[in-house]
Design an enzyme around this catalytic site. Structure first.
Site, PDB file in Angstrom:
ATOM      1  CG  ASP A 436      -1.905   1.040   1.307  1.00 33.88           C
ATOM      2  OD1 ASP A 436      -2.283   1.540   0.233  1.00 33.88           O
ATOM      3  OD2 ASP A 436      -2.338   1.396   2.423  1.00 33.88           O
ATOM      4  CD  GLU A 439      -0.444   5.430  -3.865  1.00 28.29           C
ATOM      5  OE1 GLU A 439       0.113   5.666  -2.789  1.00 28.29           O
ATOM      6  OE2 GLU A 439      -1.214   4.477  -4.036  1.00 28.29           O
ATOM      7  CG  ASP A 512      -8.011   4.687   0.913  1.00 28.29           C
ATOM      8  OD1 ASP A 512      -7.954   3.440   0.988  1.00 28.29           O
ATOM      9  OD2 ASP A 512      -7.135   5.436   1.389  1.00 28.29           O
TER      10      ASP A 512
HETATM   11  C1  GLC Z   1      -4.565   3.324   3.047  1.00 28.61           C
HETATM   12  C2  GLC Z   1      -5.118   2.141   2.283  1.00 28.61           C
HETATM   13  C3  GLC Z   1      -6.138   1.420   3.103  1.00 28.61           C
HETATM   14  C4  GLC Z   1      -5.504   1.005   4.426  1.00 28.61           C
HETATM   15  C5  GLC Z   1      -4.932   2.208   5.157  1.00 28.61           C
HETATM   16  C6  GLC Z   1      -4.164   1.823   6.411  1.00 28.61           C
HETATM   17  O1  GLC Z   1      -5.539   4.279   3.222  1.00 28.61           O
HETATM   18  O2  GLC Z   1      -5.636   2.523   1.036  1.00 28.61           O
HETATM   19  O3  GLC Z   1      -6.644   0.322   2.416  1.00 28.61           O
HETATM   20  O4  GLC Z   1      -6.437   0.366   5.239  1.00 28.61           O
HETATM   21  O5  GLC Z   1      -4.051   2.912   4.313  1.00 28.61           O
HETATM   22  O6  GLC Z   1      -3.134   0.964   6.132  1.00 28.61           O
END
Ligand code: GLC
Length: 836
Positions: A436, A439, A512
């Site tokens: 995650d 980017e 998200d």
């Molecule tokens: C980001 C991700 C989400 C995750 C969060 C905490 O917002 O997109 O899916 O739960 O980080 O790790």
């Protein structure tokens, strides 16, 4: 690093200078004296190519020069031609993260010229280079022009960067439609939009927000029923304008790098997608369990909570295969550590979960906490594996763990190191990794400063160039590391950011999103778009990440998610509990029914995935891909086919009791009662909460597994084959293997092909097989729907099947060996007479 036009090689190089055209004159240089400050110097604005006066050929590459700039045209295959343009004839080295290897596949090609043009032709495509203005166009062998430059390729000075913006501009036809470009949260047809690719952490993004998480600079054009694709392989910030600024022009440009694009011939949209996969690769076969239902939340902790959720699935008899640990499982969000207060014995927990059929997936972000007592940071720092600014200090930014440094995943040595860091997690039994924030996301500033340096696999680059591939290289490092550590087992990975080609390493989710009906609609379009853009294994956060869905919205989302290639519910930490039973009845029962349906259809999805892996077909196919010649289909973005046999139309309005669904031409069967319906029209369909419109194409053979609480719970005793009568011949595929190793790469799999063909009084089903795998079960349980006659006799491989029944739903049911070659269902005598 730069590369000059290859030096002449006597055997294969020819230089042609056409007398018909003049080389562009070099502009006269204006010398400025040092003591005479330059006040009125203007940056280079829109410099267009002149006339191509000189051609050099080297193998399948042709170089055209106007005296200053050079254009390279490379014949990649009979249907793919690559164009590159170097403003001052100095090409960058030929390196791409998206296209690992250009496999020159063209059998025959030639170059011709006449007064007007140079023409490179393969067996299918002509690439025309106009001798007067250097515009480039493409046509098919019927001389139908599919793509044409509206103005010649050009460049403009990017003063901050000290380089050029590079531009390509094509003619945008009045009825041309555009598809692709990854995860753009906007209508399926991109006509009239201007969009940018710059991977961005876009919490709670909305319709038409741009850019968001991924950069897939590939689009499919559809004009007068004929499709072609453009893949603009440039990792800098890229821009696309589909007739937005000027209705008559489609432009794509980048803030730096090279104007390099592939023209991909159709004529079918499916051909374009398949050929795009030839360049950028397909998804490896995921482990079978990854096609099950996944449950995620930010975050399930402590351990007792994880067990409680897992138990909840088994108690409610709702199938589930994957359970996720979000950032709170770590010690102060330090990657590759555990919070021992919440998870005192991760190995034991993971083992217990596994005993109950759950695979554990853990999150790993790129930010490594600056902390000299933390081994990952210490090692990365010592070995200089973190990204540096141009003035040679390591770049720091703030993410979940606080001050962080970030590995340079564009460095192969760093990737290997990173891959090895998963050793302990793999030893603990972790089955999958979720990447995650790649980017990369940095709190406050959004991402890294532009001047951060990247190794870029030895080709060097600033963050301008590496930004869009950073996430892809992270998940690549993760996947390759896991693949080594898990020996012959298939890893499961999921990423948020990505660039073209990311599908070679991972699945994705759309990021998200929000618990709203609008986002359900958006997710539907995004998954279809990702599928057409070369990213087959995709899904949304079911239920919406932020905000609170009510029971109805959650159930409608589960229904749609059943038909997403990847199916996972996820929610933010400040929301209420969000498991499939959280909303009480009737929602729990309906959610169960759909998740069970997901599991029944796993062999069908798996077979479809094999078709993707091996042949480059997408999993989801919007109706425009089924019938691209139908103009009205350009606006139909609610419904899609799942594979090529199941048409799905999710319900995306609250309280909706019925809706119209368009069925492409041909016959269809309504899944819920096997009613046969003629397509080529819109039909009204009831949509009570318990169902969504689902139709099966006539002639299909859909394999079904028995419902299990998780993949592999029980041995499969027989496979149900749902066969849908058709009066024209239709093919289906059924793929099986061990489901967890790479043995399929050594042909250890079974690929079965079914051919169904119906007459007035006879239905035949033929089966042929390929591959070296033999499943353990013995029999198929046939369920044949839609017979237009009363079956009197069933013959299987020349033997009569004596035990068969016709059910209330008018299905003919019987059992026979999985190795059958031919089944014949024959009508009674009187019907045979009648038909005569
Ligand atoms: C980001 C991700 C989400 C995750 C969060 C905490 O917002 O997109 O899916 O739960 O980080 O790790």
């Amino acid at each position: 690093m730069e590369e000059n036009i290859p030096a002449a090689e006597p055997e294969d190089e020819q230089t042609l200078v056409s007398p018909a055209v003049k080389l562009i004159e070099q502009e006269e240089e204006v010398f400025q004296h040092v003591n005479n400050p330059v006040a009125n110097l203007k940056p280079i604005v829109k410099k267009y190519l002149g006339s191509p006066g000189r051609v050099q050929q080297r193998g399948s590459q042709f170089f055209f020069s106007d005296g200053d700039a050079t254009v390279e045209a490379t014949v990649v295959s009979d249907e793919i031609i690559r164009i590159r343009m170097a403003p001052h004839s100095v090409f960058l080295e030929d390196f791409s993260y998206a296209v690992p290897k250009i496999d020159h596949k063209a059998s025959v090609f030639r170059m011709e010229e006449d007064e007007q043009e140079y023409r490179i032709s393969t067996n299918t495509v002509n690439c025309h280079i106009n001798k007067t203005d250097f515009t480039i166009s493409f046509s098919d062998i019927q001389n139908h022009v599919t793509s044409r430059d509206a103005v010649p390729m050009h460049w403009e000075e990017n003063v901050q960067f000290g380089g050029y913006y590079v531009f390509g501009t094509k003619v945008c036809q009045p009825q041309e439609a555009f598809y692709g470009l990854g995860d753009k949260p906007t209508d399926l047809n991109l006509r009239g939009k201007r969009l940018t690719n710059w991977n961005t952490d876009a919490y709670s993004f909305g319709w038409n927000q741009d850019p968001i998480y991924r950069s897939i600079p590939f689009y499919i054009s559809l004009n007068e029923g004929i499709a072609h694709g453009i893949f603009f392989d440039n990792t800098f910030k890229t821009h696309f304008d589909f007739g937005a600024e000027d209705r008559g022009k489609t432009s794509f440009w980048a803030d730096g790098g090279e104007l390099q694009y592939y023209y991909i011939h159709g004529p079918h949209m499916m051909d374009v997608v398949k050929r795009y996969h030839l360049l950028t690769g397909t998804h490896p076969m995921p482990p079978l369990w990854a096609f099950g239902y996944h449950q995620c939340r930010w975050s399930y902790y402590p351990e007792s909570k994880v067990h409680k959720v897992a138990k909840g699935f088994r108690e409610h008899k709702i199938p589930c295969d994957g359970i996720y640990l979000d950032i709170d499982y770590m010690d102060g969000y330090r990657c590759f550590t555990w919070n021992r207060k919440y998870f005192p014995d991760p190995k034991k927990m993971i083992k217990e979960l596994a005993a109950d059929g759950f695979k554990t997936v853990v999150i790993i972000d790129p930010g490594i906490r600056v902390d000299d007592n933390y081994s990952v940071f210490k090692e990365g720092k010592e070995k200089k594996y973190f990204c540096r600014r141009s003035d040679d200090y390591f770049m720091e930014g703030h993410v979940w763990p606080g001050r962080c440094q970030f590995p340079d995943f564009t460095n192969p040595e760093v990737r290997t190191w990173w891959g090895g860091l998963f050793d302990e997690l793999v030893q603990l039994g972790v089955a999958g990794v979720w990447n995650d924030m790649n980017e990369p996301a940095v709190f406050g500033t959004g991402t890294f400063p532009d001047d951060v340096r990247h190794q870029y696999d030895g080709y060097r680059g600033s963050h301008r160039k590496a930004h869009n591939v950073y996430g892809m290289q992270m998940v690549r490092a993760t996947y390759e590391g896991l693949r080594k550590l898990m020996k012959n087992k298939r890893p499961f990975t999921i990423t948020r950011a990505g660039y073209s080609g990311v599908q070679r390493f991972t699945s994705v989710w759309t990021g998200d999103n929000v618990a709203s009906w609008d986002h359900l609609r958006l997710g539907n379009v995004q998954c279809q778009r990702l599928s057409m853009s070369g990213i087959p294994f995709c899904g949304t956060d079911i239920g919406g990440f932020s905000g609170e869905p009510d029971g109805e919205l959650f159930t409608r989302w589960i229904q749609m998610g059943t038909f997403s290639p990847f199916m996972r519910a996820h929610s933010a930490g400040d929301t209420k509990e969000r498991e499939p039973w959280s909303f009480g009845e009737p929602f729990t029962a309906i959610n169960r029914k759909f998740i069970e349906l997901r599991y029944k259809l796993i062999p069908y999805l798996y077979s479809t995935f094999w078709e993707h892996h091996r042949y480059g077909f997408p999993i989801l196919r919007p109706v425009i891909m089924q019938e691209q010649e139908q103009l009205l289909n350009q606006a139909r973005q609610d419904e899609f086919t799942y594979g090529d046999k199941i048409l799905v139309c999710p319900v995306m309005e609250p309280g909706q009791q019925s809706r119209h669904v368009y069925l492409p031409a041909g016959n269809w069967y309504y899944y819920w009662d096997n009613e046969k319906i003629a397509g080529g029209r819109e039909v009204p369909v009831a949509t009570p909460l318990e169902t969504i419109p689902l139709f099966i194409k006539a002639g299909s053979v859909i394999p079904e597994y028995p419902v299990m609480q998780y993949v592999g719970e029980k041995a499969i005793e027989e496979v149900r084959l749902n066969v849908y009568y058709s009066d024209t011949e239709a093919n289906s595929f059924f793929f099986e293997d061990y489901g967890e190793t790479f043995a399929y790469e050594q042909d250890i799999y079974s690929e079965k092909k079914f051919v169904v063909n119906g007459k007035d009084t006879l239905l035949t089903i033929q089966q042929s097989m390929e591959g070296l795998y033999t499943p353990r079960y013995e029999n198929y349980h046939f369920c044949i729907a839609g017979l237009p006659f009363a079956p009197a006799k069933v013959m299987a491989d020349g033997k009569q099947v004596t035990e068969f029944v016709v059910t209330e739903q008018k299905c003919l049911e019987f059992k026979f060996s999985k190795n059958f070659k031919q089944i014949e269902v024959i009508a009674g005598e009187s019907e045979v007479q009648l038909a005569k």
